[in-house]
Enzyme design. Structure first.
Site, short mmCIF file in Angstrom:
data_model
loop_
_atom_site.label_atom_id
_atom_site.label_comp_id
_atom_site.label_asym_id
_atom_site.label_seq_id
_atom_site.Cartn_x
_atom_site.Cartn_y
_atom_site.Cartn_z
N GLU A 97 0.80 -1.23 0.00
CA GLU A 97 0.00 0.00 0.00
C GLU A 97 0.83 1.28 0.00
O GLU A 97 0.62 2.16 0.83
CB GLU A 97 -0.97 -0.01 1.19
CG GLU A 97 -1.92 -1.20 1.17
CD GLU A 97 -2.90 -1.19 2.34
OE1 GLU A 97 -2.81 -0.33 3.23
OE2 GLU A 97 -3.77 -2.08 2.34
N ASN B 158 2.14 -5.12 -3.17
CA ASN B 158 0.76 -5.48 -2.85
C ASN B 158 -0.07 -4.22 -2.57
O ASN B 158 0.39 -3.34 -1.83
CB ASN B 158 0.78 -6.37 -1.60
CG ASN B 158 -0.52 -7.10 -1.30
OD1 ASN B 158 -1.04 -7.80 -2.16
ND2 ASN B 158 -1.03 -6.93 -0.09
N HIS C 262 -10.26 -6.18 -2.25
CA HIS C 262 -11.30 -5.90 -1.25
C HIS C 262 -12.44 -5.18 -1.96
O HIS C 262 -12.42 -3.97 -2.15
CB HIS C 262 -10.72 -5.05 -0.11
CG HIS C 262 -9.71 -5.77 0.71
ND1 HIS C 262 -10.03 -6.89 1.46
CD2 HIS C 262 -8.39 -5.56 0.90
CE1 HIS C 262 -8.94 -7.32 2.09
NE2 HIS C 262 -7.93 -6.54 1.76
N GLU D 68 -6.01 -10.80 -1.18
CA GLU D 68 -6.85 -10.55 0.01
C GLU D 68 -8.32 -10.47 -0.37
O GLU D 68 -9.08 -9.65 0.18
CB GLU D 68 -6.41 -9.23 0.70
CG GLU D 68 -4.94 -9.20 1.07
CD GLU D 68 -4.51 -7.95 1.84
OE1 GLU D 68 -5.38 -7.22 2.34
OE2 GLU D 68 -3.29 -7.72 1.93
N ASP E 95 -12.06 -10.33 -0.75
CA ASP E 95 -13.35 -10.44 -0.04
C ASP E 95 -14.31 -9.44 -0.68
O ASP E 95 -13.87 -8.48 -1.32
CB ASP E 95 -13.23 -10.27 1.49
CG ASP E 95 -12.59 -8.98 1.96
OD1 ASP E 95 -12.51 -8.02 1.17
OD2 ASP E 95 -12.19 -8.92 3.14
#
Ligand code: XIL
Length: 317
Positions: free
Chosen positions: A131, A172, A208, A238, A240
């Site tokens: 990030e 990432n 996400h 990640e 979701d």
């Protein structure tokens, strides 16, 4: 066949899940996490972060991270290691230290070297930098950027490569799953690290997402190709897909479609190595505590029962 078995049969390296230490005392949870038909890979959700591994300067703590690494080894699952350099979950000695360029560089290198050396041979991949970007694609003005400038990125990758030459090294980030300023910024980071002469093996797209506004399969396919054209692998790291609660049948159906489209985008790119969901059950998802009023983002519900999303994922594998 389950998620991992099906993914491997189609040429992927793994389908996996994040987990976290407190959850491992939940026996039914642990049983499903360890079911390698569904999960051939795990990621520690918190226990390898800087605040967990180096809570005070040059004092390293690997107890919780090792529990997850040992579980992966025992289960025969790959481990994605997460994360070496990130602005969040930093101990205050880093975030509020009085640094010079030289002292912060030394502290960052010391952290990376110690942690990557400790886990050498145990990780399939490391998220080396997490990030680093603002939404507009510019660099976040974090403590590393403030004192080191953009050079902190290639230096972090070179330091990780020196400590563990065999592990895959990833950049990432989130909101880089379709074309736009932030995805372009992540491509710029890949080129920066490459131009510096340091090793970068992949880009992790966190994934996400929000039910109903997940990027389309074609938008994701095009975006993955822009990364892999640079000579790096990609992975969803990640995944979701959250919704505004309460959930409805319509939302659960749309969630299943959104999962399917995302997994299908990875399947369509031979350099997309695998997919990791950010925990598999709504019981332990990070979403409700982070996004007020939202939740039910995972493919298994709070009672560890499969939701329509599970079949959606499987349909794309
Ligand atoms: C989250 C964890 O799941 C939570 O338990 C923790 O409180 C905050 O961090 N992007 C990342 C992950 O890279 O490390 C974050 O994990 C979720 C967002």
């Amino acid at each position: 066949a389950g998620l991992h078995t099906s993914a491997v049969a189609k040429g992927k390296l793994y389908f996996g899940s994040a987990t976290d230490n407190p959850e491992l005392t939940d026996a039914p949870y642990l049983t499903q996490l360890s079911n390698t038909d569904d999960f051939g890979q795990i990621t520690p959700g918190n226990s390898q972060k800087w605040d967990a591994t180096e809570p005070s300067q040059n004092t390293f703590s690997y107890t919780n991270g090792d529990v997850i690494a040992d579980l992966a080894a025992k289960n025969g699952q790959k481990l994605r290691c997460h994360a070496l350099v990130w602005h969040s979950q930093l101990p205050s000695w880093v975030s509020s230290g009085s640094w010079t360029n030289a002292t912060l560089l030394a502290a960052m290198k010391n952290h990376i070297t110690n942690v990557a050396t400790h886990y050498k041979g145990k990780c399939y991949a490391w998220d080396v930098v997490n990030e680093a970007l603002n939404e507009d694609g510019t660099y976040r003005d974090n403590v590393f950027y403030k004192h080191i400038g953009e050079a902190y990125l290639p230096i972090a990758f070179a330091t990780a490569a020196a400590a563990d030459p065999d592990v895959k090294l990833y950049y990432n980030d989130y909101n880089i799953e379709s074309a736009g300023s932030k995805s372009s910024g992540a491509q710029r980071i890949v080129k920066l690290v490459q131009q510096y002469g340091a090793k970068i093996d992949g880009v992790g797209l966190q994934g996400h997402f929000i039910v109903g506004s997940t990027p389309s399969q074609s938008a994701q396919t095009t975006n993955l190709a822009a990364f892999t054209a640079l000579g790096v692998d990609v992975a969803y790291t990640e995944l979701d897909i959250r919704m505004t609660l309460p959930s409805t049948t319509a939302l659960l159906t749309q969630q299943s479609t959104d999962y399917k489209n995302t997994v299908a985008a990875c399947m369509a790119n031979t350099k997309c190595v695998g997919i990791t969901i950010w925990d598999y059950t709504d019981k332990y998802s990070w979403v409700p505590s982070t996004f007020s009023g939202q939740g039910d983002a995972c493919p298994w519900d709070k009672n560890l029962v499969k939701k329509p999303a599970y079949a959606g994922i499987l349909a794309a594998l």
